[in-house]
Design a protein around this motif. Sequence first.
Motif, PDB file in Angstrom:
ATOM      1  N   ASN A 189       0.853  -1.178   0.000  1.00 11.04           N
ATOM      2  CA  ASN A 189       0.000   0.000   0.000  1.00 11.04           C
ATOM      3  C   ASN A 189       0.895   1.236   0.000  1.00 11.04           C
ATOM      4  OD1 ASN A 189      -2.303   1.582   0.064  1.00 11.04           O
ATOM      5  ND2 ASN A 189      -2.284   1.690   2.292  1.00 11.04           N
ATOM      6  N   ALA A 199      -1.315   7.010  -7.755  1.00  8.34           N
ATOM      7  CA  ALA A 199      -1.721   7.815  -6.594  1.00  8.34           C
ATOM      8  C   ALA A 199      -3.236   7.800  -6.441  1.00  8.34           C
ATOM      9  CB  ALA A 199      -1.206   9.246  -6.734  1.00  8.34           C
ATOM     10  N   ARG A 200      -3.942   7.872  -7.549  1.00  6.67           N
ATOM     11  CA  ARG A 200      -5.402   7.816  -7.508  1.00  6.67           C
ATOM     12  C   ARG A 200      -5.873   6.460  -6.977  1.00  6.67           C
ATOM     13  NH1 ARG A 200      -6.610   7.635 -12.720  1.00  6.67           N
ATOM     14  NH2 ARG A 200      -7.043   5.436 -12.584  1.00  6.67           N
ATOM     15  N   VAL A 201      -5.300   5.388  -7.503  1.00  4.15           N
ATOM     16  CA  VAL A 201      -5.705   4.034  -7.104  1.00  4.15           C
ATOM     17  C   VAL A 201      -5.408   3.777  -5.632  1.00  4.15           C
ATOM     18  CG1 VAL A 201      -5.178   1.580  -7.432  1.00  4.15           C
ATOM     19  CG2 VAL A 201      -5.549   3.054  -9.417  1.00  4.15           C
ATOM     20  N   TYR A 202      -4.246   4.189  -5.165  1.00  8.64           N
ATOM     21  CA  TYR A 202      -3.844   3.953  -3.777  1.00  8.64           C
ATOM     22  C   TYR A 202      -4.290   5.059  -2.830  1.00  8.64           C
ATOM     23  CZ  TYR A 202      -0.855   0.011  -5.017  1.00  8.64           C
ATOM     24  OH  TYR A 202      -0.382  -1.200  -5.441  1.00  8.64           O
ATOM     25  N   ASP A 203      -4.951   6.087  -3.342  1.00  3.31           N
ATOM     26  CA  ASP A 203      -5.322   7.262  -2.558  1.00  3.31           C
ATOM     27  C   ASP A 203      -4.094   7.808  -1.837  1.00  3.31           C
ATOM     28  OD1 ASP A 203      -7.006   9.254  -1.598  1.00  3.31           O
ATOM     29  OD2 ASP A 203      -7.454   8.136   0.241  1.00  3.31           O
ATOM     30  N   ALA A 204      -3.013   7.914  -2.603  1.00  2.53           N
ATOM     31  CA  ALA A 204      -1.726   8.345  -2.055  1.00  2.53           C
ATOM     32  C   ALA A 204      -1.455   9.799  -2.398  1.00  2.53           C
ATOM     33  CB  ALA A 204      -0.614   7.470  -2.631  1.00  2.53           C
ATOM     34  N   GLU A 205      -0.575  10.403  -1.629  1.00  2.00           N
ATOM     35  CA  GLU A 205      -0.081  11.731  -1.954  1.00  2.00           C
ATOM     36  C   GLU A 205       0.893  11.587  -3.121  1.00  2.00           C
ATOM     37  OE1 GLU A 205       2.555  15.315   0.078  1.00  2.00           O
ATOM     38  OE2 GLU A 205       2.072  13.531   1.245  1.00  2.00           O
ATOM     39  N   THR A 253       1.559   5.121   0.187  1.00  2.00           N
ATOM     40  CA  THR A 253       0.908   6.315   0.722  1.00  2.00           C
ATOM     41  C   THR A 253       1.519   7.605   0.178  1.00  2.00           C
ATOM     42  OG1 THR A 253       2.363   6.312   2.654  1.00  2.00           O
ATOM     43  CG2 THR A 253       0.241   5.161   2.861  1.00  2.00           C
ATOM     44  N   ALA A 259      -5.350  12.529  -9.850  1.00  2.00           N
ATOM     45  CA  ALA A 259      -4.618  12.673  -8.587  1.00  2.00           C
ATOM     46  C   ALA A 259      -5.181  13.884  -7.845  1.00  2.00           C
ATOM     47  CB  ALA A 259      -3.123  12.855  -8.852  1.00  2.00           C
ATOM     48  N   THR A 260      -5.523  13.695  -6.579  1.00  7.46           N
ATOM     49  CA  THR A 260      -6.176  14.774  -5.827  1.00  7.46           C
ATOM     50  C   THR A 260      -5.256  15.473  -4.845  1.00  7.46           C
ATOM     51  OG1 THR A 260      -6.968  13.165  -4.209  1.00  7.46           O
ATOM     52  CG2 THR A 260      -8.461  13.729  -6.021  1.00  7.46           C
ATOM     53  N   ARG A 261      -4.231  14.764  -4.367  1.00  6.02           N
ATOM     54  CA  ARG A 261      -3.288  15.375  -3.421  1.00  6.02           C
ATOM     55  C   ARG A 261      -1.922  15.450  -4.096  1.00  6.02           C
ATOM     56  NH1 ARG A 261      -2.960  12.080   1.539  1.00  6.02           N
ATOM     57  NH2 ARG A 261      -3.506  10.334   0.205  1.00  6.02           N
TER      58      ARG A 261
END
Length: 151
Positions: free
Chosen positions: A3, A28-34, A5, A83-85
């Motif tokens: 995972n 990053a999108r898939v893992y909700d990572a920065e 991050t 990517a959000t972050r």
Amino acid sequence: MINYTKIAVGTDGSDSSLEAVRAAASLARVYDAELIIMSAWYAASGSLLNAPHSDVSSVPIVEEDVAEEHLRTAQGVAEEEGATRVELRKIAGAPAAALTKEVADLGVDLLVVGNKGVNTLTGRVFGNIPTEVVRNSTVNVMIVNTAQDRI
């Protein structure tokens, strides 16, 4: 289970590096990572091994404002991929060394780079950024195949 991050990616503004940004942003999108997008800038140039041909003997100069432009372009690509972050970082120094040092300092889980220079004679003789990053990184490295003619 792996995972990630914090995912980092390097860009020099080339099409190859933007493909790496696209891949890193998708992860990053898939893992909700920065996602940390980095661009190295350096103000030194000179002959490598006193090579007679200037096209393979000089280290290009990348100014700080050019690195900023590369980052803004890469941010747009990352946002297109969802990517959000996203964090943008200009880093001083030669690209491979600067990337690996920054990644270690920031606690990044995965570093993504394009394969620019890996399959060239110049890259094999004088070295290339992806190979140096893999050789020196303390974290997982993903090399994105950015060739336009890949199958």
